[in-house]
Design an enzyme around this catalytic site. Sequence first.
Site, mmCIF file in Angstrom:
data_model
loop_
_atom_site.group_PDB
_atom_site.id
_atom_site.type_symbol
_atom_site.label_atom_id
_atom_site.label_comp_id
_atom_site.label_asym_id
_atom_site.label_seq_id
_atom_site.Cartn_x
_atom_site.Cartn_y
_atom_site.Cartn_z
ATOM 1 N N PRO A 37 0.837 -1.201 0.000
ATOM 2 C CA PRO A 37 0.000 0.000 0.000
ATOM 3 C C PRO A 37 0.873 1.252 0.000
ATOM 4 O O PRO A 37 1.796 1.355 0.810
ATOM 5 C CB PRO A 37 -0.779 -0.119 1.323
ATOM 6 C CG PRO A 37 0.024 -1.047 2.177
ATOM 7 C CD PRO A 37 0.750 -1.957 1.258
ATOM 8 N N THR A 39 0.622 5.598 -0.436
ATOM 9 C CA THR A 39 -0.008 6.897 -0.644
ATOM 10 C C THR A 39 0.681 7.607 -1.793
ATOM 11 O O THR A 39 1.905 7.725 -1.810
ATOM 12 C CB THR A 39 0.141 7.716 0.660
ATOM 13 O OG1 THR A 39 -0.603 7.041 1.659
ATOM 14 C CG2 THR A 39 -0.341 9.138 0.503
ATOM 15 N N GLY A 70 -3.351 3.928 1.265
ATOM 16 C CA GLY A 70 -4.222 4.196 2.408
ATOM 17 C C GLY A 70 -5.427 4.998 1.943
ATOM 18 O O GLY A 70 -5.275 6.011 1.255
ATOM 19 N N HIS A 191 -5.210 -0.592 8.269
ATOM 20 C CA HIS A 191 -3.876 -0.009 8.476
ATOM 21 C C HIS A 191 -3.660 0.236 9.972
ATOM 22 O O HIS A 191 -4.086 1.251 10.516
ATOM 23 C CB HIS A 191 -3.790 1.299 7.691
ATOM 24 C CG HIS A 191 -2.410 1.876 7.591
ATOM 25 N ND1 HIS A 191 -1.360 1.467 8.375
ATOM 26 C CD2 HIS A 191 -1.902 2.837 6.768
ATOM 27 C CE1 HIS A 191 -0.274 2.168 8.044
ATOM 28 N NE2 HIS A 191 -0.579 2.994 7.080
ATOM 29 N N GLY A 192 -3.003 -0.718 10.590
ATOM 30 C CA GLY A 192 -2.732 -0.590 12.026
ATOM 31 C C GLY A 192 -1.269 -0.276 12.290
ATOM 32 O O GLY A 192 -0.771 -0.535 13.389
ATOM 33 N N ALA A 193 -0.587 0.271 11.281
ATOM 34 C CA ALA A 193 0.876 0.407 11.363
ATOM 35 C C ALA A 193 1.334 1.873 11.333
ATOM 36 O O ALA A 193 0.533 2.798 11.282
ATOM 37 C CB ALA A 193 1.503 -0.355 10.190
ATOM 38 N N HIS A 194 2.674 2.051 11.407
ATOM 39 C CA HIS A 194 3.385 3.282 11.029
ATOM 40 C C HIS A 194 2.989 4.549 11.787
ATOM 41 O O HIS A 194 3.107 5.646 11.243
ATOM 42 C CB HIS A 194 3.254 3.534 9.517
ATOM 43 C CG HIS A 194 3.666 2.365 8.676
ATOM 44 N ND1 HIS A 194 3.360 2.241 7.354
ATOM 45 C CD2 HIS A 194 4.368 1.249 8.988
ATOM 46 C CE1 HIS A 194 3.830 1.105 6.872
ATOM 47 N NE2 HIS A 194 4.458 0.485 7.855
ATOM 48 N N TYR A 196 0.012 5.657 12.779
ATOM 49 C CA TYR A 196 -1.284 6.285 12.516
ATOM 50 C C TYR A 196 -2.293 5.877 13.598
ATOM 51 O O TYR A 196 -1.906 5.277 14.596
ATOM 52 C CB TYR A 196 -1.725 5.973 11.075
ATOM 53 C CG TYR A 196 -0.736 6.577 10.088
ATOM 54 C CD1 TYR A 196 -0.626 7.962 9.974
ATOM 55 C CD2 TYR A 196 0.141 5.788 9.337
ATOM 56 C CE1 TYR A 196 0.316 8.545 9.121
ATOM 57 C CE2 TYR A 196 1.076 6.361 8.487
ATOM 58 C CZ TYR A 196 1.161 7.733 8.378
ATOM 59 O OH TYR A 196 2.085 8.317 7.559
ATOM 60 N N ARG A 243 -2.604 -4.802 9.001
ATOM 61 C CA ARG A 243 -1.195 -4.428 8.881
ATOM 62 C C ARG A 243 -0.734 -3.849 10.207
ATOM 63 O O ARG A 243 -1.409 -3.003 10.792
ATOM 64 C CB ARG A 243 -0.998 -3.386 7.787
ATOM 65 C CG ARG A 243 0.485 -3.137 7.543
ATOM 66 C CD ARG A 243 0.762 -2.265 6.339
ATOM 67 N NE ARG A 243 1.950 -2.767 5.644
ATOM 68 C CZ ARG A 243 2.714 -2.052 4.848
ATOM 69 N NH1 ARG A 243 2.417 -0.810 4.579
ATOM 70 N NH2 ARG A 243 3.775 -2.591 4.277
HETATM 71 C C1 LIG Z 1 5.531 6.818 -1.158
HETATM 72 C C2 LIG Z 1 5.164 5.843 -0.083
HETATM 73 C C3 LIG Z 1 3.872 5.840 0.406
HETATM 74 C C4 LIG Z 1 3.488 4.910 1.377
HETATM 75 N N1 LIG Z 1 2.183 4.896 1.803
HETATM 76 C C5 LIG Z 1 1.766 3.907 2.629
HETATM 77 C C6 LIG Z 1 0.383 3.759 2.932
HETATM 78 O O1 LIG Z 1 -0.492 4.496 2.455
HETATM 79 N N2 LIG Z 1 0.029 2.746 3.756
HETATM 80 C C7 LIG Z 1 0.950 1.889 4.303
HETATM 81 O O2 LIG Z 1 0.596 0.986 5.071
HETATM 82 N N3 LIG Z 1 2.270 2.000 4.012
HETATM 83 C C8 LIG Z 1 2.684 2.963 3.173
HETATM 84 N N4 LIG Z 1 4.012 3.004 2.795
HETATM 85 C C9 LIG Z 1 4.940 1.954 3.254
HETATM 86 C C10 LIG Z 1 5.026 0.852 2.192
HETATM 87 O O3 LIG Z 1 3.825 0.120 2.114
HETATM 88 C C11 LIG Z 1 6.186 -0.128 2.466
HETATM 89 O O4 LIG Z 1 5.908 -0.860 3.630
HETATM 90 C C12 LIG Z 1 7.516 0.593 2.617
HETATM 91 O O5 LIG Z 1 7.750 1.427 1.501
HETATM 92 C C13 LIG Z 1 8.655 -0.403 2.749
HETATM 93 O O6 LIG Z 1 8.719 -1.241 1.643
HETATM 94 P P1 LIG Z 1 9.841 -1.015 0.478
HETATM 95 O O7 LIG Z 1 11.169 -1.049 1.155
HETATM 96 O O8 LIG Z 1 9.607 -2.162 -0.453
HETATM 97 O O9 LIG Z 1 9.561 0.330 -0.142
HETATM 98 C C14 LIG Z 1 4.422 3.971 1.869
HETATM 99 C C15 LIG Z 1 5.727 3.992 1.372
HETATM 100 C C16 LIG Z 1 6.095 4.892 0.399
HETATM 101 C C17 LIG Z 1 7.501 4.861 -0.139
#
Ligand SMILES: Cc1cc2nc3c(=O)[nH]c(=O)nc-3n(C[C@H](O)[C@H](O)[C@H](O)COP(=O)(O)O)c2cc1C
Length: 402
Positions: A37, A39, A70, A191-194, A196, A243
Amino acid sequence: MEHGEKVKMADSQGTPTLFSPYKMGKFNLSHRVVLAPMTRCRALNGIPRPALAEYYTQRSTPGGFLITEGTLISDTGAGFPHVPGIYNEEQVEAWKMIVDAVHAKGGIIFCQLWHVGRASHTVYQPGGVAPISSTNKPISKRWRILMPDGSYGIYPKPRPLETSEIQEVVEHYHKAALNAIRAGFDGIEIHGAHGYLIDQFLKDGINDRTDEYGGSLANRCKFLMQIVQAVASAIGIDRVAIRMSPAIDHLDATDSNPLNLGLAVIERLNKLQLQLGSKLAYLHVTQPRYHAYGQTESGKHGNEDEEAYLLKELKRTYQGTFMCSGGFNRELGMQAVAEGDADLVSYGRLFISNPDLVLRLKVNAPLNRYIRKTFYTHDPVVGYTDYPFLNEEKGRQVQSRL
Ligand SMILES: Cc1cc2nc3c(=O)[nH]c(=O)nc-3n(C[C@H](O)[C@H](O)[C@H](O)COP(=O)(O)O)c2cc1C
């Protein structure tokens, strides 16, 4: 066939690879390379536009699994400009075209349901009020919020939700999940991560509540579990995924014991699955093993061994399909699947710059580099759907090897 059973082993030693099929509950996936996912801020004024159909179909493969960016459950959920929602009819209608286009290419697509909580700004809130959270503590100045004009601002002080208001937010998730199914999505990811909203309840570095949603692990898991239950009862648990990122400190989302937190969530998910006699679609765990996430640097990282241990423990404990994410390239993804550390691997940044990432990983082709400065810009083409396909660079011979 049992949930999660490996359908066919792809290599001669009988070890699964990224390109082995996988049965994820009712969904037959033809490979394990998942679109993470992400954004992308291309849904002008919260409405998914045709550009999104182009972006997602470019990344679709027959039997391939995709997760949307998201997508907001309510009008208080935004913390980025031009993020799509799924809480009103116009949005539901607009998503239909995108989902249909992905299905026409044989893809399977889940909608990620999102509320940013305190990771917002008064400019994104109806009436310009303070964003909601578990707490009144703002995100520290170490982090900056992307403002609608492209500048970066300071996160404001949030308003902690009253205990009596929490059920209404749960109801927004419930309604958004129903809307997602009406739009044709195959399921939803919570989306339970990061850092938020849900993570703001899970983590003891943020959640300072003294009511039944704060304090003990059980209390901190309560908001997430109420959402999971509400959504599962509405659309069926096998169309629901979660997540989480227990070890990621993005937006100050620290916990004193990430492993215990992850295990506490998993214990509850396992129990719910037993109660309902069916499994969630999958559990998606993001690892902190990646740098320069979004527009800021993620702070402290556990060392590789600690992270690997945490992930293995979570995978070992969860009784269902396990997806990992965070810093995976071809080799690490292959290794995770071969060693049984993950059933599925989601790719983020590499999928931004390589619309045909599945093919490129399969034939071990060179990858396009991603351009970070267009991650969150709004042009419907530039930095979004204009990354080249392999066949555009090298003619058709590579494609024909599939
Ligand atoms: C531009 C961008 C937007 C992201 N938006 C979301 C999001 O909306 N929801 C989410 O759960 N993670 C989001 N992430 C995290 C990614 O889903 C992913 O877990 C993260 O980029 C690590 O994976 P990668 O190393 O393959 O990029 C975002 C990451 C990037 C780079």
